[in-house]
Design an enzyme around this catalytic site. Sequence first.
Site, short mmCIF file in Angstrom:
data_model
loop_
_atom_site.label_atom_id
_atom_site.label_comp_id
_atom_site.label_asym_id
_atom_site.label_seq_id
_atom_site.Cartn_x
_atom_site.Cartn_y
_atom_site.Cartn_z
N ARG A 58 59.96 -113.56 -68.85
CA ARG A 58 59.06 -113.90 -69.91
C ARG A 58 59.83 -114.04 -71.33
O ARG A 58 60.58 -113.48 -71.67
CB ARG A 58 58.17 -112.50 -69.73
N ASP B 234 60.21 -124.55 -51.33
CA ASP B 234 60.85 -123.66 -52.43
C ASP B 234 61.25 -124.78 -53.50
O ASP B 234 61.65 -125.86 -53.14
CB ASP B 234 62.30 -123.09 -51.84
N GLU C 245 72.13 -104.29 -68.29
CA GLU C 245 73.17 -104.99 -67.54
C GLU C 245 73.78 -106.01 -68.36
O GLU C 245 75.30 -106.15 -68.33
CB GLU C 245 72.80 -105.23 -66.16
N THR D 110 57.29 -116.03 -54.25
CA THR D 110 57.65 -117.00 -55.15
C THR D 110 58.26 -116.16 -56.32
O THR D 110 58.66 -116.92 -56.98
CB THR D 110 56.23 -117.64 -55.83
N ARG E 26 62.02 -98.32 -68.49
CA ARG E 26 60.51 -97.77 -67.97
C ARG E 26 60.60 -97.93 -66.46
O ARG E 26 61.09 -98.84 -65.83
CB ARG E 26 59.69 -98.71 -68.89
N HIS F 196 87.06 -83.92 -50.78
CA HIS F 196 87.83 -83.90 -52.19
C HIS F 196 88.95 -84.80 -52.76
O HIS F 196 89.72 -84.86 -51.35
CB HIS F 196 88.27 -82.50 -52.21
N THR G 73 65.44 -107.04 -54.83
CA THR G 73 65.98 -108.08 -53.53
C THR G 73 65.95 -107.34 -52.33
O THR G 73 65.39 -107.95 -51.25
CB THR G 73 67.44 -108.65 -53.72
N SER H 146 60.54 -99.69 -77.16
CA SER H 146 60.07 -98.26 -77.08
C SER H 146 61.36 -97.40 -76.39
O SER H 146 62.31 -96.78 -76.80
CB SER H 146 58.73 -98.18 -76.23
#
Length: 609
Positions: A278, A194, A316, A273, A338, A584, A455, A334
Amino acid sequence: MGSSVRKGRAVLPAEQATRPSREQPHRAATEDYHHEAQNANNGQAITAFCKNKDTDLQFKIQAYIDKNTVMIFSNTACSLSAKVKELFKSMSVPYCSLELDQTEDGQKLQDVLYELTMETSVPIVFVQQKQIGDYDKTLKAHKEGKIQKLLETKGHDHMQDSYDYDLIVIGGGSGGLAASKEAAKYGKKVMVLDYVTPTPQGTRWVKHSWETMTEAVQNYIGSLNWGYRVSLREKKVTYENAFGEFVGPHTIKATNNKGKEKFYTAEKFLIATGERPRYLGVPGDKEYCITSDDLFSLPYCPGKTLVVGASYVALECAGFLAGLGLDVTVMVRSILLRGFDQEMANKIGEHMEEHGVKFVKEFVPIKVEQIEEGTPGKLKVIAQSTDGREIIEGEYNTVLVAVGRDACTRTIGLDRVGVKINERSGKIPVSDEEQTNVPYIYAIGDVLEGKLELTPVAIQAGRLLAQRLYAGATLKCDYVNVPTTVFTPLEYGACGFSEETALEKFGEENIEVYHSYFWPLEWTLPSRDNNKCYAKIICNIQDNERVIGFHVLGPNAGEVTQGFSAAIKCGLTKAQLDNTIGIHPVCAEIFTTLSVTKRSGGNILQSGC
């Protein structure tokens, strides 16, 4: 005259070839595969066949095939023979080659080979006693992963019979840890490698302080990391904080943060991994922008913030920052969210706008400049419309980029072992059992092509994979009926197909959509946001109106979705929902009373709880 052996272990003399010796030692894993093997007879090539009848030649040919994992019948003057040897050399696979043009009975051997194999030219390749064929067939088999699969037969690798580990997991995220602990539970020797490469802002995960809140977040994450390490130790899983990189078949190099290298072998490998954020690829992005990985590492409040992107991470983060009272703008290229149900995505956007989050739609940043240094400083963002007709500018204290994440697969040596990836995305195509095109290498989690990046999905896939590999189980991970939640200010929970995907897959005539707004009881007294919470189910008419899509927008949507997802896994139908007594007045009750279909065009507005 005799046979010439190239880049493999020397073949036996003819009289020994006809009677395989039980005392012949297994080839060592450290053999130099690129050394021209010779016998001990003053470096001369080993003598091969004497003149015999065809039946004797057939027997001898079969002996060579039986004795060698990879057997190549070759010709020193043949360029294709040379290419096929280079192919196995590039795979670090040892082979034995018999050069027919340097063998006394070479022409007769060739005639017998042609008769036996129906091949008309050399090279003729056998792998694990299976005929592959000439160069073109061998290359095709390699590209399709058939050679790698053959090399894994008989329960051992083509290089060696034993390994340092049964399983090495590359990546210490949730999925990798789950798989490693599950495999260890079945008595397997497991290692986890890791290592997190720092972002351009220097953040590994969360390490700094941002007032009381960020300190609490960091303490929580620190406690989780410590708990993971303790759990691995209890399960007897070896953990190394090192970067894992394939260097050859079944072999990996582990490099720690001081540059020290170690090499390990394993029967099987698991790639887990994950991904890293980005960037935009425009001037100033890495110098001045942050990502979601950096947000809780800031030593200061981010102030006026531009969030670039429309992913669930983007929305978020925007919702969270706006909830703290910050001035937040979201720049969208856009569509929102998505891959999610677009009706639900648009309702989320509308709700966020009504509660103070600004949206700049159909624009993308083309440059980020620093105007003032500081904590926070001031940045100027220059953006262009997606049609290229308009340029706008804006000033912000912080720019958070959330335009997606890239799979961490390009620097771990996958090309050296032949694992195929999507060249554009870096994602790894796998079978329905998470197996790559290289049979001893598996992959789970966010690096998978066409799978949900969640996750819990990685954890489930890791556990089930370990159970199939080591406990004889057969259950595969379900990547369709996966409950998930987008934690925007108004939560969105979903399980199964979006409406768009369901219509595309099953056809409009086979889909019935039941829907309604609802008004949570706790919102009625302050008269807050009536007809903003929304529920719908998507049913397959041809399958007894089985629920194939579940969507809810409202408070605690995640809690609601988690409960219904179990029923959906069990084949929940609309009739069963109708026959369920509701509680209810809770939000989930709406799913027991849905009666209006989209097809009918009926009114779904609510005036009370």
